[in-house]
Scaffold this motif. Structure first.
Motif, PDB file in Angstrom:
ATOM      1  N   UNK B 191       0.844  -1.194   0.000  1.00  0.00           N
ATOM      2  CA  UNK B 191       0.000   0.000   0.000  1.00  0.00           C
ATOM      3  C   UNK B 191       0.880   1.246   0.000  1.00  0.00           C
ATOM      4  N   UNK B 192       0.404   2.280  -0.674  1.00  0.00           N
ATOM      5  CA  UNK B 192       1.052   3.593  -0.580  1.00  0.00           C
ATOM      6  C   UNK B 192       0.054   4.512   0.110  1.00  0.00           C
ATOM      7  N   UNK B 193       0.387   4.928   1.323  1.00  0.00           N
ATOM      8  CA  UNK B 193      -0.530   5.808   2.072  1.00  0.00           C
ATOM      9  C   UNK B 193      -0.059   7.236   1.880  1.00  0.00           C
ATOM     10  N   UNK B 194      -0.811   7.980   1.069  1.00  0.00           N
ATOM     11  CA  UNK B 194      -0.359   9.331   0.770  1.00  0.00           C
ATOM     12  C   UNK B 194      -0.697  10.297   1.889  1.00  0.00           C
ATOM     13  N   UNK B 195       0.239  11.222   2.106  1.00  0.00           N
ATOM     14  CA  UNK B 195       0.011  12.285   3.069  1.00  0.00           C
ATOM     15  C   UNK B 195      -0.918  13.297   2.400  1.00  0.00           C
ATOM     16  N   UNK B 196      -2.099  13.448   2.963  1.00  0.00           N
ATOM     17  CA  UNK B 196      -3.118  14.281   2.327  1.00  0.00           C
ATOM     18  C   UNK B 196      -2.732  15.757   2.290  1.00  0.00           C
ATOM     19  N   UNK B 197      -1.826  16.162   3.165  1.00  0.00           N
ATOM     20  CA  UNK B 197      -1.489  17.587   3.250  1.00  0.00           C
ATOM     21  C   UNK B 197      -0.791  18.091   1.994  1.00  0.00           C
ATOM     22  N   UNK B 198      -0.128  17.185   1.267  1.00  0.00           N
ATOM     23  CA  UNK B 198       0.575  17.595   0.060  1.00  0.00           C
ATOM     24  C   UNK B 198       1.789  18.463   0.332  1.00  0.00           C
ATOM     25  N   UNK B 199       2.233  18.504   1.596  1.00  0.00           N
ATOM     26  CA  UNK B 199       3.391  19.333   1.968  1.00  0.00           C
ATOM     27  C   UNK B 199       4.687  18.740   1.412  1.00  0.00           C
ATOM     28  N   UNK B 200       5.605  19.646   1.077  1.00  0.00           N
ATOM     29  CA  UNK B 200       6.927  19.213   0.640  1.00  0.00           C
ATOM     30  C   UNK B 200       7.657  18.632   1.849  1.00  0.00           C
ATOM     31  N   UNK B 201       8.398  17.551   1.641  1.00  0.00           N
ATOM     32  CA  UNK B 201       9.143  16.948   2.744  1.00  0.00           C
ATOM     33  C   UNK B 201      10.215  17.925   3.254  1.00  0.00           C
ATOM     34  N   UNK B 202      10.494  17.836   4.547  1.00  0.00           N
ATOM     35  CA  UNK B 202      11.494  18.725   5.162  1.00  0.00           C
ATOM     36  C   UNK B 202      12.823  18.698   4.415  1.00  0.00           C
ATOM     37  N   UNK B 203      13.241  17.500   3.980  1.00  0.00           N
ATOM     38  CA  UNK B 203      14.553  17.399   3.338  1.00  0.00           C
ATOM     39  C   UNK B 203      14.576  18.070   1.972  1.00  0.00           C
ATOM     40  N   UNK B 204      13.415  18.388   1.434  1.00  0.00           N
ATOM     41  CA  UNK B 204      13.375  19.008   0.114  1.00  0.00           C
ATOM     42  C   UNK B 204      12.763  20.392   0.154  1.00  0.00           C
ATOM     43  N   UNK B 205      12.394  20.848   1.344  1.00  0.00           N
ATOM     44  CA  UNK B 205      11.699  22.131   1.454  1.00  0.00           C
ATOM     45  C   UNK B 205      12.653  23.291   1.201  1.00  0.00           C
ATOM     46  N   UNK B 206      12.158  24.329   0.546  1.00  0.00           N
ATOM     47  CA  UNK B 206      12.979  25.523   0.346  1.00  0.00           C
ATOM     48  C   UNK B 206      12.884  26.444   1.554  1.00  0.00           C
ATOM     49  N   UNK B 207      11.756  26.397   2.245  1.00  0.00           N
ATOM     50  CA  UNK B 207      11.598  27.193   3.466  1.00  0.00           C
ATOM     51  C   UNK B 207      11.032  26.274   4.559  1.00  0.00           C
ATOM     52  N   UNK B 208      11.592  26.385   5.747  1.00  0.00           N
ATOM     53  CA  UNK B 208      11.097  25.612   6.889  1.00  0.00           C
ATOM     54  C   UNK B 208      10.814  26.571   8.040  1.00  0.00           C
ATOM     55  N   UNK B 209       9.654  26.424   8.651  1.00  0.00           N
ATOM     56  CA  UNK B 209       9.351  27.148   9.882  1.00  0.00           C
ATOM     57  C   UNK B 209       9.263  26.100  10.990  1.00  0.00           C
ATOM     58  N   UNK B 210      10.141  26.224  11.981  1.00  0.00           N
ATOM     59  CA  UNK B 210      10.252  25.197  13.012  1.00  0.00           C
ATOM     60  C   UNK B 210       9.895  25.753  14.376  1.00  0.00           C
TER      61      UNK B 210
END
Lengths: 256, 325
Positions: B191-210
């Motif tokens: 099964x592939x359980x997709x993350x519904x949020x559609x957010x870019x993964x942290x490792x590929x994000x151009x901007x991160x707010x932590x």
């Protein structure tokens, strides 16, 4: 079941890492050595698997004499026996060589499932588990956050970018553990006492019958690049400071 | 004699991932230095249409295996197929992505090809005719200069670090049949359980707010999420806030979480423990918002605001919204 957990002793994640002046490695003075975080999840899952299915857990580690402490920690958590691969030739070994040494030791004993940490927090290479699985010719499930073992097969959950995969594999197989898989137990005092008497085999490269041929050599180490000094945005009014930050990000840094 | 610079391109659901263009661009640069060609391996199902896109980023030849078995990534099928085509063609250098898939595939391949690999590199170059790489160790507390030997010389490249630049190559598509043996395919994706949020993964994000310990509880994260929404950013967290159960483990940035290198990292209520700094200090720009002026995070920050994050962050959101709308 015959369960194996591979562990590595590494500097604690709160340790300050200083590179030796000649770049040949890190200063080891004052470092607190602990079991690699991800290996703790592997050991815990090995113990849980044994508690459910019976059998025993063998912990395998490569490292100098001090690595015995980490093996004893795993034994104190509940593993039955250990193998300590201790040979100066393996200092600074690359992932392939490391996996070859582990494979040589593991081939001599029966195994149904092998646990490794998804990476060691010192070298951060993350290759050893996969190469070990390849050398043993068994399937791998890497970076796993949930695992079920039954009826000769395992089902694992692996987070990927934007999704999770549910992966099924027959046994024997190798699983690399990610944070979230479980909460590692602490060694109990009776566990620590018992661990002292549990058997640990010590082996060197000659006993394993492997040759050391390092193909990814760390030729030198450097400290991280210094960041230029930053700017503190002064003022009393949060709204004014926030607006100034946004202006700087747009006009000076040009990133939003 | 091993020759040529190869990459393994990565696609998901029929779309090439950005990191594929980053490694193609890097491969082109190395190949030009060596006076050699760039080849790519592309695996997938119904992907013949996207293969030529790699040509725009300097790839001369694309070895493409288009088969339903490659629809979803499995180590068994992908590693066997790449190993087959690599062994047949004997490249000198093989570059891959240090993405989740790339890390799994490249390590298994290094085992199959019995060769050396530098993982998660931030620099690669030709030195003495061979591959040399710079990579973070101890989550970036120091860097290692790695000289790779063996054949091919392998490196995986950290996403978001290498530029992707258009530079036309010949882009010739060569179909190949990896001749997989059914008995070698042991693992199955159930099964592939997709993350519904559609957010870019942290490792590929151009901007991160932590957010960190200063967030005081999961109920306060909406102010971080609102800022992230306005900036198109991904939300991250410190170990303290993950261990407190405020955020999922997949959000954790740091030595025992994800090591990230976005263009902009905004740390809210994060003091800057060594293990956290290790995981984010290669970000291009760092912003720290914290009420403690002595917090170690300020030593790494390009811009700092010493104040209560609950007052400042909503104002940053408002100001950014005004600017970007």
């Amino acid at each position: 079941m015959n369960i194996i957990a591979c562990v590595k002793q590494v500097p604690d994640s709160e340790a300050l890492i200083k590179v030796k002046p000649d770049g040949s490695g890190i200063e080891e003075a004052g470092i607190k050595w602990v079991m690699n975080t991800y290996d703790e999840f592997g050991v815990e899952e090995a113990l849980k698997t044994r508690e459910k299915h019976g059998g025993d857990v063998t912990v395998v580690s490569i490292g100098p004499a001090r690595a015995m402490e980490t093996i004893r920690t795993a034994l104190a958590m509940g593993a039955e026996k250990g193998i300590h691969i201790d040979d100066p030739q393996l200092e600074g070994a690359d992932a392939y060589t490391t996996a070859s040494a582990l494979a040589a030791a593991i081939k001599e004993i029966p195994y149904d499932i092998i646990f490794c940490g998804q990476r060691a927090i010192d070298n951060d290479s993350g290759q050893v588990g996969s190469i070990l699985a390849e050398l043993l010719d068994i399937p791998q499930l890497t970076i796993i956050t949930k695992l079920d073992v039954e009826d000769g097969k395992v089902t694992g959950i692996k987070p990927i970018e934007g999704a999770q995969l549910v992966i099924e594999s027959p046994l024997p197989c190798l699983v690399t553990a990610q944070k979230g898989l479980n909460e590692p137990r602490y060694a109990s005092l009776p566990g620590i006492m018992k661990a002292k008497k549990k058997p640990v085999d010590i082996k060197d490269v000659a006993a394993l019958g492997i040759t050391v041929d390092i193909k990814a050599k760390v030729a030198g180490m450097t400290p991280p690049p210094e960041r230029p000094p930053g700017k503190i945005i002064e003022g009393d009014d949060p709204a004014v400071k926030a607006a100034e930050l946004v202006r700087l990000l747009r006009e000076e840094a040009k990133i939003i | 004699m091993a020759k040529g610079v190869w990459i393994v391109a990565e696609q998901r659901e029929g779309t090439l991932r950005k990191v594929s263009f980053e490694i193609a661009t890097t491969a082109r640069r190395l190949a030009d230095e060596l006076g050699e060609e760039v080849s790519a391996v592309l695996l997938g199902s119904n992907i013949a249409g996207i293969a030529p896109e790699l040509g725009k980023y300097g790839v001369d030849r694309i070895y493409c295996a288009d088969d339903p078995v490659f629809e979803t990534y499995t180590t068994d099928a992908y590693a066997a197929a790449v190993a087959t085509v690599v062994k047949e063609n004997d490249p000198a250098i093989l570059l891959m992505a240090a993405s989740v898939q790339g890390k799994d595939l490249s390590s298994r391949l290094a085992g199959k090809l019995k060769t050396g690999m530098a993982t998660d590199c931030v620099e690669v170059r030709i030195a003495d005719g061979g591959l040399a790489a710079k990579r973070p160790m101890y989550a970036g507390k120091c860097y290692g200069e790695v000289v790779v030997s063996g054949s091919p010389q392998m490196a995986s490249l950290r996403p978001n670090v290498f530029p992707a630049a258009e530079n036309p190559g010949a882009g010739e598509v060569v179909k190949f049949d990896p001749a997989l043996k059914a008995e070698a395919l042991k693992t199955k994706i159930v099964e592939v359980q997709k993350d519904a949020s559609g957010k870019v993964d942290l490792t590929e994000a151009e901007i991160i707010v932590s957010g960190g310990r200063g967030m005081k509880g999961s109920e306060n994260y909406p102010i971080i999420e609102e800022l992230a929404d306005v900036l198109g950013a991904t939300v991250g967290a410190s170990r303290a806030s993950v261990d407190a159960g405020w955020r999922p483990q997949s959000d954790q940035v740091g030595q025992t979480g994800k090591v990230v290198s976005p263009n902009l990292y905004i740390a809210c209520g994060i003091s800057g423990a060594i293990q956290h700094l290790a995981g984010m200090s290669s970000s291009k720009y760092i912003v720290a918002i914290n009420k403690d002026p002595d917090a170690p995070i300020f030593a790494k920050a390009d811009y700092g605001i010493v104040d209560d994050l609950f007052k400042v962050v909503p104002e940053v959101t408002a100001a950014a919204k005004k600017l970007l709308s």
